[in-house]
Design a protein around this motif. Structure first.
Motif, mmCIF file in Angstrom:
data_model
loop_
_atom_site.group_PDB
_atom_site.id
_atom_site.type_symbol
_atom_site.label_atom_id
_atom_site.label_comp_id
_atom_site.label_asym_id
_atom_site.label_seq_id
_atom_site.Cartn_x
_atom_site.Cartn_y
_atom_site.Cartn_z
ATOM 1 N N UNK A 148 42.243 68.226 38.427
ATOM 2 C CA UNK A 148 41.564 67.878 36.833
ATOM 3 C C UNK A 148 41.065 66.652 37.255
ATOM 4 N N UNK A 149 41.793 65.579 37.413
ATOM 5 C CA UNK A 149 41.298 64.269 37.382
ATOM 6 C C UNK A 149 39.674 64.184 37.957
ATOM 7 N N UNK A 150 39.639 64.804 39.061
ATOM 8 C CA UNK A 150 38.379 64.677 40.038
ATOM 9 C C UNK A 150 37.475 65.264 39.127
ATOM 10 N N UNK A 151 37.532 66.467 38.281
ATOM 11 C CA UNK A 151 36.749 67.058 37.613
ATOM 12 C C UNK A 151 36.324 66.309 36.212
ATOM 13 N N UNK A 152 37.452 65.711 35.761
ATOM 14 C CA UNK A 152 37.061 64.769 34.555
ATOM 15 C C UNK A 152 36.101 63.620 35.193
#
Length: 161
Positions: free
Chosen positions: A139-143
């Motif tokens: 999720x951090x990469x997507x954000x």
């Protein structure tokens, strides 16, 4: 055999192949993409056929219409690999690279002048070697990607003259 290598494909031919590969990957018709780009079908067909000059506005509109990577379409032409655009359509690899370069440039500024090619080659090839060892999603990469893409869009020149 003359020993003369064949002429490389024209930019328009490469972009055409890249756009078609992405459109087909998405399962879309030319009419659907033209409508999503708010463009006349004939204008879209000329764009997709590579009959027109490279148009960054059309590339970005196409990417938005197909949820693909506009920078991968551009790099597909630069590196002579139309399939790169299709392969990067979902993971947005070229957009990620562009965001990273933009942030690096903003941070390092004129110190970039002092970096030698050997250091840059080692850093970049090291990054790609790491990618060959495995991939992760989070999720951090997507954000990070969403924020960076918004920053790229904000600094991109608006279409027109």
């Amino acid at each position: 055999m003359s020993g003369v290598p064949p002429d490389p494909p024209r930019d328009g031919e490469l972009l055409s192949a890249a756009v078609k590969a992405v459109r087909r990957h998405r399962g879309l018709t030319t009419a659907e993409v033209a409508a999503a780009m708010n463009m006349a079908l004939r204008t879209y067909e000329r764009f997709e056929s590579g009959a027109t000059r490279l148009n960054l506005d059309h590339i970005h509109r196409f990417a938005a219409a197909t949820n693909s990577d506009p920078y991968a379409l551009i790099l597909a032409v630069v590196i002579g690999s139309p399939e790169f655009a299709r392969r990067s359509a979902d993971n947005k690899m070229a957009t990620i690279l562009t965001i990273a370069v933009q942030r690096f440039d903003r941070t390092i500024q004129d110190r970039l002048l002092d970096l030698d090619a050997r250091t840059l080659i080692a850093a970049v090839t090291g990054m790609f070697d790491t990618l060959l060892d495995g991939d992760e999603t989070s999720e951090q990469a997507q954000a990070w990607l969403k924020t960076g893409a918004a920053e790229l869009l904000a600094t991109r020149p608006k279409p027109g003259r």
